[in-house]
Design a protein around this motif. Structure first.
Motif, PDB file in Angstrom:
ATOM      1  N   SER A   1      99.027-114.450 -36.160  1.00  0.00           N
ATOM      2  CA  SER A   1      97.832-114.332 -35.537  1.00  0.00           C
ATOM      3  C   SER A   1      98.329-114.417 -34.098  1.00  0.00           C
ATOM      4  O   SER A   1      97.554-113.816 -33.051  1.00  0.00           O
ATOM      5  CB  SER A   1      96.903-115.292 -35.856  1.00  0.00           C
ATOM      6  OG  SER A   1      95.910-115.707 -35.135  1.00  0.00           O
TER       7      SER A   1
ATOM      8  N   LEU B   1      95.224-111.090 -33.239  1.00  0.00           N
ATOM      9  CA  LEU B   1      94.329-111.189 -34.367  1.00  0.00           C
ATOM     10  C   LEU B   1      94.027-112.325 -34.713  1.00  0.00           C
ATOM     11  O   LEU B   1      95.209-113.362 -34.890  1.00  0.00           O
ATOM     12  CB  LEU B   1      94.413-110.089 -35.248  1.00  0.00           C
ATOM     13  CG  LEU B   1      94.860-108.810 -34.968  1.00  0.00           C
ATOM     14  CD1 LEU B   1      95.276-107.965 -36.242  1.00  0.00           C
ATOM     15  CD2 LEU B   1      93.700-108.192 -34.346  1.00  0.00           C
ATOM     16  N   SER B   2      92.570-112.775 -35.208  1.00  0.00           N
ATOM     17  CA  SER B   2      92.336-114.224 -35.686  1.00  0.00           C
ATOM     18  C   SER B   2      93.447-114.238 -37.193  1.00  0.00           C
ATOM     19  O   SER B   2      93.529-113.495 -37.733  1.00  0.00           O
ATOM     20  CB  SER B   2      91.067-114.447 -35.992  1.00  0.00           C
ATOM     21  OG  SER B   2      90.518-113.447 -37.073  1.00  0.00           O
TER      22      SER B   2
ATOM     23  N   ARG C   1      91.925-115.823 -39.575  1.00  0.00           N
ATOM     24  CA  ARG C   1      90.979-115.307 -40.752  1.00  0.00           C
ATOM     25  C   ARG C   1      90.995-113.682 -40.744  1.00  0.00           C
ATOM     26  O   ARG C   1      90.890-113.265 -41.940  1.00  0.00           O
ATOM     27  CB  ARG C   1      89.620-116.000 -40.341  1.00  0.00           C
ATOM     28  CG  ARG C   1      88.598-115.686 -41.325  1.00  0.00           C
ATOM     29  CD  ARG C   1      87.239-116.172 -40.881  1.00  0.00           C
ATOM     30  NE  ARG C   1      86.154-116.303 -41.603  1.00  0.00           N
ATOM     31  CZ  ARG C   1      85.221-115.369 -41.757  1.00  0.00           C
ATOM     32  NH1 ARG C   1      85.110-114.368 -40.793  1.00  0.00           N
ATOM     33  NH2 ARG C   1      84.156-115.485 -42.726  1.00  0.00           N
ATOM     34  N   HIS C   2      91.197-113.027 -39.925  1.00  0.00           N
ATOM     35  CA  HIS C   2      91.036-111.641 -39.822  1.00  0.00           C
ATOM     36  C   HIS C   2      92.326-111.280 -40.819  1.00  0.00           C
ATOM     37  O   HIS C   2      92.154-110.443 -41.570  1.00  0.00           O
ATOM     38  CB  HIS C   2      90.907-111.041 -38.849  1.00  0.00           C
ATOM     39  CG  HIS C   2      90.830-109.584 -38.758  1.00  0.00           C
ATOM     40  ND1 HIS C   2      90.173-108.964 -39.873  1.00  0.00           N
ATOM     41  CD2 HIS C   2      91.393-108.495 -37.987  1.00  0.00           C
ATOM     42  CE1 HIS C   2      90.187-107.564 -39.609  1.00  0.00           C
ATOM     43  NE2 HIS C   2      90.872-107.166 -38.623  1.00  0.00           N
TER      44      HIS C   2
ATOM     45  N   PHE D   1      91.969-111.994 -44.528  1.00  0.00           N
ATOM     46  CA  PHE D   1      90.977-111.160 -45.247  1.00  0.00           C
ATOM     47  C   PHE D   1      91.815-109.727 -45.267  1.00  0.00           C
ATOM     48  O   PHE D   1      91.433-109.063 -46.350  1.00  0.00           O
ATOM     49  CB  PHE D   1      89.733-110.837 -44.471  1.00  0.00           C
ATOM     50  CG  PHE D   1      88.782-112.002 -44.385  1.00  0.00           C
ATOM     51  CD1 PHE D   1      88.888-112.975 -45.003  1.00  0.00           C
ATOM     52  CD2 PHE D   1      87.571-111.570 -44.064  1.00  0.00           C
ATOM     53  CE1 PHE D   1      88.098-114.196 -45.355  1.00  0.00           C
ATOM     54  CE2 PHE D   1      86.504-112.662 -44.524  1.00  0.00           C
ATOM     55  CZ  PHE D   1      86.702-114.208 -44.835  1.00  0.00           C
ATOM     56  N   LEU D   2      92.580-109.404 -44.367  1.00  0.00           N
ATOM     57  CA  LEU D   2      93.423-108.112 -44.600  1.00  0.00           C
ATOM     58  C   LEU D   2      94.221-108.012 -45.583  1.00  0.00           C
ATOM     59  O   LEU D   2      94.502-107.107 -46.515  1.00  0.00           O
ATOM     60  CB  LEU D   2      94.020-107.821 -43.101  1.00  0.00           C
ATOM     61  CG  LEU D   2      93.287-107.286 -41.803  1.00  0.00           C
ATOM     62  CD1 LEU D   2      94.062-106.992 -40.953  1.00  0.00           C
ATOM     63  CD2 LEU D   2      92.287-105.985 -42.317  1.00  0.00           C
TER      64      LEU D   2
ATOM     65  N   SER E   1      88.896-107.059 -46.103  1.00  0.00           N
ATOM     66  CA  SER E   1      88.643-106.615 -44.796  1.00  0.00           C
ATOM     67  C   SER E   1      89.471-105.245 -44.539  1.00  0.00           C
ATOM     68  O   SER E   1      90.504-105.166 -45.215  1.00  0.00           O
ATOM     69  CB  SER E   1      88.629-107.305 -43.656  1.00  0.00           C
ATOM     70  OG  SER E   1      87.910-108.434 -43.389  1.00  0.00           O
TER      71      SER E   1
ATOM     72  N   ALA F   1      93.964-102.583 -34.970  1.00  0.00           N
ATOM     73  CA  ALA F   1      94.698-103.566 -35.872  1.00  0.00           C
ATOM     74  C   ALA F   1      96.132-103.496 -36.047  1.00  0.00           C
ATOM     75  O   ALA F   1      96.851-104.260 -36.155  1.00  0.00           O
ATOM     76  CB  ALA F   1      93.804-104.244 -36.611  1.00  0.00           C
TER      77      ALA F   1
END
Length: 266
Positions: free
Chosen positions: A31, A36-37, A39-40, A43-44, A49, A55
């Motif tokens: 991150s 990018l976070s 959390r993101h 999720f990826l 997500s 990204a």
């Protein structure tokens, strides 16, 4: 050890997680490096997500992925590969090809070849063609097959065991660098199945006593010692350019230098 991706690894969540783990990064560390976070990224990796092109570009840069692996990651996420969306600019293509030709011709009277990432022969200078003809080359399109397969070239390499181990190690490193390259992995498996190669790999390599491995050839009545330099195109973001290599063979002693100059000097 060779990495063999399974089906889950070929989908984007597994693809990303595999590369993060290969770089020994936590989600937090990735991150911070990608912007990018956390959390993101989580999720990826779980598939909650879907990634955007932006990204993927950020992640690929942070993970220092080869161009071909970036293409594979894009495809795993349902996007077109970068290399399929853009052709080489005409001037760049001419400049690259002219530069490679310049290196090959300028290396005379010593052998020089242009190859791809798995040693498929693209071009060879006159000295390389004549030298490998004297060694009994059968015209195999792949240099590794030519050297490792039973036959005249293999027979004229006096230190074939050490040479074979070194070449296989280079191919293993290429497979490790691009774990989703099926063609490279298939070639590695094929070469390991050749007569004598499997037995060779089951025995430990002796400790190296020299700073560089020289390949010792017996050609006619001469014993020749050569070492190689391999050059790549720097700062390439295109998989085709990233694949290209130029390998030059250089004499390791005066006797070898004189032999090539006497026979191949124009």
């Amino acid at each position: 050890m060779t990495y063999n991706p399974n089906i889950e690894d070929l989908a984007f969540p597994g693809f990303l997680k595999n590369w993060r783990q290969r770089r020994r990064l936590s989600q937090l560390e990735l991150s911070l490096q990608s912007g990018l976070s956390q959390r993101h990224i989580s999720f990826l990796e779980t598939g909650r997500s879907n990634p955007s092109r932006f990204a993927i570009a950020q992640l690929a840069e942070a993970l220092e992925m080869p161009a071909a692996e970036v293409d594979a990651m894009l495809l795993s996420a349902g996007f077109a590969a970068l290399s399929s969306r853009k052709g080489w600019d005409g001037d760049i293509q001419k400049a690259v090809e002219a530069s490679i030709d310049h290196v090959l011709k300028g290396h005379a009277p010593y052998p020089a070849i242009s190859i791809d990432r798995i040693w498929n022969l693209l071009k060879a200078n006159d000295a390389a063609q004549r030298f490998f003809a004297l060694a009994g080359a059968r015209g195999e399109a792949n240099i590794l097959r030519e050297i490792l397969s039973p036959g005249p070239v293999r027979d004229c390499i006096l230190n074939w065991n050490d040479t074979a181990r070194a070449l296989l190690r280079l191919l293993e490193l290429e497979v490790a660098r691009r774990p989703h390259d099926q063609e490279a992995r298939q070639l590695l498996d094929e070469l390991k199945s050749l007569d004598g190669v499997g037995d060779l790999l089951r025995h430990p390599s002796p400790d190296a006593s020299a700073p560089v491995l020289t390949i010792r050839f017996r050609i006619e009545d001469a014993e020749l010692e050569l070492f190689s330099l391999i050059a790549t195109i720097g700062m390439s973001a295109d998989a085709t350019l990233d694949d290209m290599r130029v390998e030059t063979l250089l004499p390791a002693n005066d006797a070898t230098r004189t032999w090539f100059q006497d026979r191949f000097m124009q």
